[in-house]
Design an enzyme around this catalytic site. Structure first.
Site, mmCIF file in Angstrom:
data_model
loop_
_atom_site.group_PDB
_atom_site.id
_atom_site.type_symbol
_atom_site.label_atom_id
_atom_site.label_comp_id
_atom_site.label_asym_id
_atom_site.label_seq_id
_atom_site.Cartn_x
_atom_site.Cartn_y
_atom_site.Cartn_z
ATOM 1 N N PRO A 167 -3.434 9.320 20.833
ATOM 2 C CA PRO A 167 -3.678 8.454 19.675
ATOM 3 C C PRO A 167 -2.891 8.819 18.405
ATOM 4 C CG PRO A 167 -5.758 9.006 20.752
ATOM 5 C CD PRO A 167 -4.688 9.848 21.402
ATOM 6 N N THR A 170 2.842 7.417 18.863
ATOM 7 C CA THR A 170 3.330 7.121 17.518
ATOM 8 C C THR A 170 2.645 8.089 16.571
ATOM 9 O OG1 THR A 170 3.518 4.782 18.088
ATOM 10 C CG2 THR A 170 3.540 5.339 15.747
ATOM 11 N N LYS A 172 10.608 4.256 14.306
ATOM 12 C CA LYS A 172 9.382 3.501 14.622
ATOM 13 C C LYS A 172 8.655 3.106 13.330
ATOM 14 C CE LYS A 172 5.632 2.262 16.977
ATOM 15 N NZ LYS A 172 5.556 1.113 17.845
HETATM 16 P P1 NAD Z 1 -5.598 4.680 23.651
HETATM 17 O O1 NAD Z 1 -6.624 5.108 22.659
HETATM 18 O O2 NAD Z 1 -5.875 3.507 24.524
HETATM 19 O O3 NAD Z 1 -5.217 5.915 24.604
HETATM 20 C C1 NAD Z 1 -5.164 7.247 24.214
HETATM 21 C C2 NAD Z 1 -5.706 8.084 25.355
HETATM 22 O O4 NAD Z 1 -5.567 9.453 25.012
HETATM 23 C C3 NAD Z 1 -7.192 7.843 25.646
HETATM 24 O O5 NAD Z 1 -7.354 7.494 27.011
HETATM 25 C C4 NAD Z 1 -7.845 9.181 25.326
HETATM 26 O O6 NAD Z 1 -8.959 9.496 26.166
HETATM 27 C C5 NAD Z 1 -6.693 10.128 25.544
HETATM 28 N N1 NAD Z 1 -6.824 11.414 24.874
HETATM 29 C C6 NAD Z 1 -7.141 11.676 23.577
HETATM 30 N N2 NAD Z 1 -7.132 12.997 23.356
HETATM 31 C C7 NAD Z 1 -6.787 13.594 24.526
HETATM 32 C C8 NAD Z 1 -6.614 14.936 24.927
HETATM 33 N N3 NAD Z 1 -6.799 15.949 24.091
HETATM 34 N N4 NAD Z 1 -6.255 15.165 26.210
HETATM 35 C C9 NAD Z 1 -6.068 14.158 27.090
HETATM 36 N N5 NAD Z 1 -6.233 12.855 26.754
HETATM 37 C C10 NAD Z 1 -6.605 12.582 25.492
HETATM 38 O O7 NAD Z 1 -4.262 4.447 22.803
HETATM 39 P P2 NAD Z 1 -2.967 3.581 23.238
HETATM 40 O O8 NAD Z 1 -3.134 2.175 22.788
HETATM 41 O O9 NAD Z 1 -2.657 3.884 24.657
HETATM 42 O O10 NAD Z 1 -1.891 4.229 22.271
HETATM 43 C C11 NAD Z 1 -1.314 5.500 22.538
HETATM 44 C C12 NAD Z 1 -0.215 5.729 21.528
HETATM 45 O O11 NAD Z 1 0.766 4.689 21.641
HETATM 46 C C13 NAD Z 1 -0.692 5.706 20.077
HETATM 47 O O12 NAD Z 1 -0.008 6.700 19.363
HETATM 48 C C14 NAD Z 1 -0.321 4.305 19.603
HETATM 49 O O13 NAD Z 1 -0.100 4.241 18.212
HETATM 50 C C15 NAD Z 1 0.972 4.062 20.373
HETATM 51 N N6 NAD Z 1 1.305 2.657 20.617
HETATM 52 C C16 NAD Z 1 0.342 1.785 21.020
HETATM 53 C C17 NAD Z 1 0.692 0.464 21.255
HETATM 54 C C18 NAD Z 1 -0.350 -0.538 21.722
HETATM 55 O O14 NAD Z 1 -0.058 -1.756 21.708
HETATM 56 N N7 NAD Z 1 -1.517 -0.106 22.155
HETATM 57 C C19 NAD Z 1 2.022 0.029 21.066
HETATM 58 C C20 NAD Z 1 2.988 0.955 20.682
HETATM 59 C C21 NAD Z 1 2.614 2.277 20.458
#
Ligand code: NAD
Length: 323
Positions: free
Chosen positions: A95, A123, A198
């Protein structure tokens, strides 16, 4: 700054790869990959690495995410440290910066092989990305920051764009893995440059979305049909991605979240997060970003009114109400 010569443009092009083109794939062997963070984005990305033939050792704090990864052909493991041991590439999709730094400190640095490439696709803020890169280098490891453009659909389809910060050698080692998850992999520059690109891109996106919304609303008040205004502006100087790929007005332009009652897409909470990172980066270097600042204020207001889960183009509703 002088405009680039044709030759320098060509050499820049050379750092952009379109990996899915034919024979390249055969050049790369299957590898053992650690994937940490199997959420909305990471789940699809890990699945694509498994589909490409890699041996993906996957970890997430969520049992549901681990189950989904198993169904997608990954090997779920009990800890981040276990995933990292023996991996040739370590990929994180978490996250925020604090999660990435904690995982690197607790599990990656002490367990990664010297030859592994460490790739953070989350990000996060530029400062944390640079700190991680420095800490990796101090331990004789190579790290790159490689945030993505493209949402959940692109993560699932393997059509993300990766912007990579780090050494040329780091980029070259990360590129084959990123290629298996994306349509373009671009070397942005040194450590943190991927996150800088980004932040700037998404600040521009936030500002153009707000501007696009207000232009459509004004056009409507002036008696213009939205589709007619789209037909004109989409081939005129007001054109932008926010308009032609993601039009915030239902029924105008190609299908977009506006046609699905603003179901995301790209949630307002994520836009607000990215604007926060851009504002922090601007403050650190003393850059004046009035449009980005205003976009952040408006998205904060929209999110506070209970719309954090709505697509970011839904801000047109708030602008229409005038509050
Ligand atoms: P999300 O919250 O769906 O997924 C994050 C995952 O990380 C969760 O499954 C959580 O359980 C896991 N997690 C957290 N701490 C952890 C740890 N210590 N060990 C193992 N797992 C852990 O978020 P997302 O939408 O998949 O986004 C991930 C990244 O991508 C973010 O930085 C976000 O800003 C970026 N991003 C997201 C999008 C989008 O459309 N969702 C687009 C571009 C970039």
């Amino acid at each position: 700054m002088p405009s680039p010569t044709f030759a320098s443009r060509q050499s820049r092009q050379a750092t952009i790869s379109s990996p899915r083109a034919g024979a390249r794939k055969e050049e790369f062997e299957m590898a053992r990959v650690a994937f940490i963070g199997l959420g909305n984005m990471g789940g699809g990305m890990a699945a694509n690495l498994a589909k490409a033939g890699h041996d993906v050792h996957a970890f997430d704090l969520s049992a549901d995410a681990l189950d989904a990864a198993k169904k997608a052909g990954c090997l779920p493991v009990a800890s981040a440290a276990e995933a990292v041991k023996g991996a040739e590439a370590v990929i994180t999709m978490l996250p925020a910066g604090k999660h990435v730094e904690a995982v690197y400190t607790d599990a990656v640095f002490d367990n990664a092989d010297g030859g592994a490439i460490l790739i953070d696709c989350s990000t996060i803020d530029v400062e944390t990305a640079r700190r991680i890169n420095d800490a990796a280098a101090a331990k004789g490891l190579t790290a790159v920051d490689a945030p993505v453009s493209g949402g959940i659909a692109a993560a699932n389809a393997g059509t993300l764009t990766f912007m990579v910060g780090g050494s040329k050698a780091g980029f070259e080692r990360a590129e084959p893995f990123l290629s298996d998850m994306g349509k373009a992999v671009i070397h942005a520059g040194g450590a943190g440059a991927g996150q800088a690109a980004k932040a700037c891109n998404n600040m521009l996106l936030g500002a153009t979305m707000v501007a696009t919304c207000e232009a459509f609303l004004l056009a409507q008040k002036l008696g213009l049909d939205p589709q007619k205004f789209y037909d004109i502006a989409s081939v005129s100087s007001g054109q932008s991605w926010s308009m032609t790929s993601y039009c915030p007005v239902p029924g105008a332009g190609p299908e977009s979240p506006a046609d699905r009652d603003y179901a995301p897409g790209f949630a307002t909470a994520l836009m607000l997060k990215d604007l926060g990172l851009a504002m922090a980066a601007a403050q650190n270097v003393g850059a004046d970003v009035p449009m980005g600042t205003r976009a952040q204020e408006l998205y904060a207001q929209f999110a506070e009114a209970g719309n954090a889960g709505l697509d970011f183009s839904g801000i047109i509703r708030m602008l229409e109400r005038g509050k």
